[in-house]
Scaffold this motif. Sequence first.
Motif, PDB file in Angstrom:
ATOM      1  N   ASP A 238       0.829  -1.209   0.000  1.00  0.00           N
ATOM      2  CA  ASP A 238       0.000   0.000   0.000  1.00  0.00           C
ATOM      3  C   ASP A 238       0.861   1.256   0.000  1.00  0.00           C
ATOM      4  OD1 ASP A 238      -2.043  -1.859   2.119  1.00  0.00           O
ATOM      5  OD2 ASP A 238      -2.593  -1.254   0.119  1.00  0.00           O
TER       6      ASP A 238
ATOM      7  N   SER B  88       1.635   5.434  -2.539  1.00  0.00           N
ATOM      8  CA  SER B  88       1.187   6.652  -1.881  1.00  0.00           C
ATOM      9  C   SER B  88       2.291   7.697  -1.809  1.00  0.00           C
ATOM     10  CB  SER B  88       0.676   6.325  -0.475  1.00  0.00           C
ATOM     11  OG  SER B  88       1.678   5.703   0.271  1.00  0.00           O
TER      12      SER B  88
ATOM     13  N   SER C 106      -0.665  10.051   5.246  1.00  0.00           N
ATOM     14  CA  SER C 106      -0.886   8.692   5.718  1.00  0.00           C
ATOM     15  C   SER C 106       0.217   8.188   6.640  1.00  0.00           C
ATOM     16  CB  SER C 106      -0.987   7.745   4.503  1.00  0.00           C
ATOM     17  OG  SER C 106       0.184   7.815   3.732  1.00  0.00           O
TER      18      SER C 106
ATOM     19  N   THR D 271      -3.440   2.720   8.573  1.00  0.00           N
ATOM     20  CA  THR D 271      -4.466   2.489   7.574  1.00  0.00           C
ATOM     21  C   THR D 271      -4.091   3.160   6.268  1.00  0.00           C
ATOM     22  OG1 THR D 271      -6.164   2.444   9.299  1.00  0.00           O
ATOM     23  CG2 THR D 271      -6.901   2.758   7.025  1.00  0.00           C
TER      24      THR D 271
ATOM     25  N   GLU E 264      -7.540   5.630   0.977  1.00  0.00           N
ATOM     26  CA  GLU E 264      -8.471   5.079   0.005  1.00  0.00           C
ATOM     27  C   GLU E 264      -8.020   5.465  -1.406  1.00  0.00           C
ATOM     28  OE1 GLU E 264     -12.242   6.640   1.000  1.00  0.00           O
ATOM     29  OE2 GLU E 264     -12.358   5.652   2.945  1.00  0.00           O
TER      30      GLU E 264
ATOM     31  N   VAL F  20      -9.456   6.286  -5.192  1.00  0.00           N
ATOM     32  CA  VAL F  20     -10.624   6.622  -5.994  1.00  0.00           C
ATOM     33  C   VAL F  20     -10.286   6.383  -7.453  1.00  0.00           C
ATOM     34  CG1 VAL F  20     -12.222   8.450  -6.643  1.00  0.00           C
ATOM     35  CG2 VAL F  20     -11.350   8.341  -4.310  1.00  0.00           C
TER      36      VAL F  20
ATOM     37  N   HIS G 119     -10.621  15.364  -3.080  1.00  0.00           N
ATOM     38  CA  HIS G 119     -10.108  14.058  -2.671  1.00  0.00           C
ATOM     39  C   HIS G 119      -8.641  14.173  -2.269  1.00  0.00           C
ATOM     40  CE1 HIS G 119     -13.663  11.853  -3.449  1.00  0.00           C
ATOM     41  NE2 HIS G 119     -13.609  11.884  -4.767  1.00  0.00           N
TER      42      HIS G 119
ATOM     43  N   ARG H 246      -7.079  11.214  -0.550  1.00  0.00           N
ATOM     44  CA  ARG H 246      -7.201   9.928  -1.223  1.00  0.00           C
ATOM     45  C   ARG H 246      -6.260   9.852  -2.423  1.00  0.00           C
ATOM     46  NH1 ARG H 246     -12.454  11.464   0.248  1.00  0.00           N
ATOM     47  NH2 ARG H 246     -13.579   9.907   1.487  1.00  0.00           N
TER      48      ARG H 246
ATOM     49  N   TRP I 127     -20.404   0.950   0.266  1.00  0.00           N
ATOM     50  CA  TRP I 127     -18.994   1.302   0.130  1.00  0.00           C
ATOM     51  C   TRP I 127     -18.304   1.374   1.490  1.00  0.00           C
ATOM     52  CZ3 TRP I 127     -15.954   0.623  -3.664  1.00  0.00           C
ATOM     53  CH2 TRP I 127     -16.428   0.654  -4.978  1.00  0.00           C
ATOM     54  N   TYR I 128     -18.981   1.919   2.492  1.00  0.00           N
ATOM     55  CA  TYR I 128     -18.403   1.942   3.837  1.00  0.00           C
ATOM     56  C   TYR I 128     -18.178   0.511   4.331  1.00  0.00           C
ATOM     57  CZ  TYR I 128     -17.901   2.823   8.850  1.00  0.00           C
ATOM     58  OH  TYR I 128     -17.438   2.863  10.128  1.00  0.00           O
TER      59      TYR I 128
ATOM     60  N   TYR J  93     -15.231  -1.093   2.506  1.00  0.00           N
ATOM     61  CA  TYR J  93     -13.939  -0.625   3.009  1.00  0.00           C
ATOM     62  C   TYR J  93     -13.598  -1.282   4.349  1.00  0.00           C
ATOM     63  CZ  TYR J  93     -13.391   3.092  -0.476  1.00  0.00           C
ATOM     64  OH  TYR J  93     -13.214   3.780  -1.634  1.00  0.00           O
ATOM     65  N   GLU J  94     -14.592  -1.408   5.210  1.00  0.00           N
ATOM     66  CA  GLU J  94     -14.358  -2.038   6.507  1.00  0.00           C
ATOM     67  C   GLU J  94     -14.002  -3.518   6.352  1.00  0.00           C
ATOM     68  OE1 GLU J  94     -14.508  -0.577   9.799  1.00  0.00           O
ATOM     69  OE2 GLU J  94     -14.136   1.067   8.411  1.00  0.00           O
TER      70      GLU J  94
END
Length: 401
Positions: free
Chosen positions: A2, A6, A13, A18, A21, A23, A57, A60, A370-371, A374-375
């Motif tokens: 991940d 980024s 982050s 975590t 996200e 997009v 965003h 993100r 979507w929530y 993601y969880e």
Amino acid sequence: RDTSTSKTIKSTSSSTKTPPEIVSLDLASVSTLDTNALHATTTTSNDSRVIAHYLNHSSRIVLFTSRNLHLADEASTNKKGLTINTSKGYKYMNGKDYATIINQCKPDIACALSSTTFCGAGSKRVRKSVETTIKYLDELTSTLISTAASASNASSASSASTLSTTSTTSTTSTTTSSIPSSSSPYIFAAIVGGVELPRERQRCIEEIMKRSSKSSSIISGYVLAGFSNGESKIQREQVVAETITHLPTDAPRMLECVSDVLGILDAIALGIDLISWSYPDALTDACCAATLFSIDTNTKNKESTFGNATSSKNATSKICLRDATYARDTRPLVEGCQCYACRHHTRAYIHHLVVVHEILGQALLDAHNWYHGYEWLATIRSTISNNTFDAYNSTFRNNYT
């Protein structure tokens, strides 16, 4: 992996484990953006990530893909370029056109254009799709490199001019603040070749590896394209597994168009790092709500509906809000879920909205799905970190319905 995607938002982050996200925007929507509005965004913000700032965003990762994940269609091409079905009619786009959009929008990740084929296409058609995809990649990378070189030369000239007109002390401060910080997006090369002609997909990989090995290469990752076009689950798994063995282990690998829950687990088990997933939207279109896990309201601990030893095979992964059994159900969609829909509304109210075709019903279901998705993915990431993914995967599959 991940963290490897980024680069441009590392500061947002670094304080949390975590990952941010991602997009995903397809070219059908990006190509119709108002360029004047984007230009205004560039002049009024210090954020070099233009599209992220424009769409609010900033926290993100913004990814560009050439394919609409909701459409299982063949990416047709002709002499004009790749056919893009936009809200303003059909457009044709080649690598140079795509590079222009990337330079205007400055996304974090940009997947190269890909010419895909349906399962069962002839060898000539598949061979042509590989050649066209490589051609688009060459056009994209060469245009981006030349544009970056021109911008660097312009910045050097501006710095030299400043040095000749100001003192050394003031020049350091002025030069640093006058040149905006910008970074090139990660370019993911598209790998195509169908699922029935392994030699063509191997040829595509070899051509891309030749370009990736060059010192001037700007290819940062790879996207496995051309799936969800009629192939079977077994065919897809075999092709993905074989393709991954030929790719570098230190570069992100992305899989396009995963449309179901088990497809996510399959991709992770095969070693995929990034996955384009449209399952939550598919649930919303069917007026369903995801119930992949429940949350203990006393301990606030998430408990997977299917991923633990006490899971029941009678559990369901979704509920359909069209069903009249929810007409007087005052419970939230999922007990303990912290999404807006579950915190403020009941199943009965959302059932009413769905039955009368009120658009708010779709909006609430979309927010929940979507929530919830993601969880669920966060739960999967934790099993990977704890080296328990294999056990979770096995139990989930045994109880999933």
